[in-house]
Design a protein around this motif. Structure first.
Motif, short mmCIF file in Angstrom:
data_model
loop_
_atom_site.label_atom_id
_atom_site.label_comp_id
_atom_site.label_asym_id
_atom_site.label_seq_id
_atom_site.Cartn_x
_atom_site.Cartn_y
_atom_site.Cartn_z
N ARG A 23 -0.72 -5.31 0.01
CA ARG A 23 -0.09 -4.33 0.90
C ARG A 23 -1.01 -4.08 2.08
NH1 ARG A 23 3.71 -0.71 1.97
NH2 ARG A 23 3.13 1.40 2.58
N TYR A 24 -0.42 -3.92 3.26
CA TYR A 24 -1.13 -3.50 4.45
C TYR A 24 -0.69 -2.07 4.75
CZ TYR A 24 -2.73 -8.21 5.58
OH TYR A 24 -3.35 -9.43 5.54
N SER A 25 -1.61 -1.13 4.67
CA SER A 25 -1.30 0.28 4.92
C SER A 25 -2.62 1.02 5.11
CB SER A 25 -0.53 0.87 3.73
OG SER A 25 -1.38 1.12 2.63
N PRO A 26 -2.58 2.34 5.36
CA PRO A 26 -3.84 3.09 5.43
C PRO A 26 -4.61 3.06 4.10
CG PRO A 26 -2.10 4.31 6.50
CD PRO A 26 -1.45 3.15 5.80
N GLY A 27 -3.93 2.81 2.99
CA GLY A 27 -4.60 2.71 1.70
C GLY A 27 -3.86 3.42 0.60
N PRO A 28 -4.36 3.30 -0.62
CA PRO A 28 -3.68 3.87 -1.78
C PRO A 28 -3.55 5.39 -1.73
CG PRO A 28 -5.65 2.66 -2.46
CD PRO A 28 -5.52 2.52 -0.99
N ASP A 29 -4.53 6.07 -1.20
CA ASP A 29 -4.44 7.54 -1.14
C ASP A 29 -3.27 7.97 -0.27
OD1 ASP A 29 -6.61 7.83 -2.81
OD2 ASP A 29 -8.04 8.10 -1.17
N SER A 30 -3.11 7.32 0.86
CA SER A 30 -1.99 7.63 1.76
C SER A 30 -0.66 7.26 1.12
CB SER A 30 -2.17 6.87 3.07
OG SER A 30 -1.04 6.99 3.89
N ASP A 79 -3.57 -4.31 13.65
CA ASP A 79 -3.59 -3.68 14.97
C ASP A 79 -2.98 -2.29 14.95
OD1 ASP A 79 -4.78 -5.95 16.01
OD2 ASP A 79 -2.86 -6.85 16.57
N GLU A 80 -2.19 -2.00 13.93
CA GLU A 80 -1.54 -0.69 13.79
C GLU A 80 -2.34 0.24 12.89
OE1 GLU A 80 2.39 -1.65 12.42
OE2 GLU A 80 2.74 -3.01 14.09
N GLY A 81 -3.56 -0.15 12.52
CA GLY A 81 -4.42 0.69 11.72
C GLY A 81 -4.32 0.48 10.22
N ALA A 82 -3.56 -0.52 9.80
CA ALA A 82 -3.42 -0.79 8.36
C ALA A 82 -4.63 -1.58 7.85
CB ALA A 82 -2.15 -1.57 8.11
N ARG A 83 -4.87 -1.44 6.54
CA ARG A 83 -5.91 -2.22 5.86
C ARG A 83 -5.25 -2.98 4.72
NH1 ARG A 83 -10.76 1.27 3.80
NH2 ARG A 83 -11.52 -0.80 3.31
N PRO A 84 -5.67 -4.20 4.45
CA PRO A 84 -5.10 -4.95 3.33
C PRO A 84 -5.76 -4.56 2.01
CG PRO A 84 -6.60 -6.34 4.56
CD PRO A 84 -6.57 -5.02 5.27
N TRP A 85 -4.92 -4.36 0.99
CA TRP A 85 -5.43 -4.03 -0.33
C TRP A 85 -4.51 -4.59 -1.41
CZ3 TRP A 85 -2.89 -0.04 -3.28
CH2 TRP A 85 -1.92 0.67 -2.58
N LEU A 86 -5.06 -4.76 -2.58
CA LEU A 86 -4.35 -5.36 -3.72
C LEU A 86 -3.94 -4.28 -4.70
CD1 LEU A 86 -6.88 -8.26 -4.29
CD2 LEU A 86 -4.69 -8.39 -3.07
N LEU A 87 -2.80 -4.49 -5.34
CA LEU A 87 -2.31 -3.51 -6.29
C LEU A 87 -1.41 -4.15 -7.32
CD1 LEU A 87 0.82 -1.81 -4.96
CD2 LEU A 87 -0.54 -3.18 -3.38
N SER A 88 -1.16 -3.39 -8.36
CA SER A 88 -0.12 -3.73 -9.32
C SER A 88 0.81 -2.53 -9.39
CB SER A 88 -0.71 -4.07 -10.69
OG SER A 88 -1.31 -2.93 -11.25
N GLY A 89 1.96 -2.71 -9.97
CA GLY A 89 2.93 -1.64 -10.08
C GLY A 89 4.20 -2.15 -10.72
N ARG A 90 5.14 -1.27 -10.87
CA ARG A 90 6.43 -1.60 -11.49
C ARG A 90 7.47 -1.77 -10.40
NH1 ARG A 90 10.52 1.77 -13.18
NH2 ARG A 90 9.19 3.60 -12.89
N GLN A 91 8.06 -2.97 -10.33
CA GLN A 91 9.07 -3.24 -9.33
C GLN A 91 10.37 -2.52 -9.69
OE1 GLN A 91 9.54 -7.33 -8.19
NE2 GLN A 91 11.61 -6.96 -7.46
#
Length: 137
Positions: A23-30, A79-91
């Protein structure tokens, strides 16, 4: 949260099933405070949109080539301020671009800038990056 620095490390996490999504976003906390929105309709979706990392059955090249392609797919979001991070979850559903929507997110790792550089280089050197899927005749 740990940081993944190479495509080989990413391949290991993906193969083990520990990190099936990017995921590209501000991060898991956000992301813990809201679901994703469909920008065209304005509707709130029932989960967070993610990029699946597992290679499809037809993929016969190295997994690292597939992962480089997936990592590079959304680099514009940096460029929009997102950071790439890895996760798991339930689809729970699919978004408007057929991307999985997940809940019960478990953050796994950040993607390091050096992995982004490696992915860019590999994507450009080993694949026909940006080629058209088909052409109407």
């Amino acid at each position: 949260m740990r940081t993944v620095r190479t495509l080989a490390e990413l391949a290991e996490l993906t193969s083990s099933g520990e990190a099936p999504y990017l995921r590209y976003s501000p991060g898991p906390d956000s992301d813990a405070h809201h679901s994703s929105n469909d920008h065209e309709s304005g509707l709130t979706m029932p989960g967070v949109s993610v990029n699946p990392l597992a290679a499809p059955g037809w993929w016969t090249l190295p997994l690292e080539d597939w992962l480089a392609r997936r990592v590079c797919q959304y680099l514009r979001e940096l460029d929009e301020g997102a950071r790439p991070w890895l996760l798991s979850g339930r689809q729970v559903d699919f978004g408007p671009d057929n991307e999985p929507l997940v809940v019960d997110i478990r953050p796994v790792a950040w993607i390091a800038p050096e992995l982004l550089d490696e992915a860019r280089e590999r994507y450009q050197s080993r694949l026909n990056a940006g080629a058209a899927t088909h052409r109407d005749r």
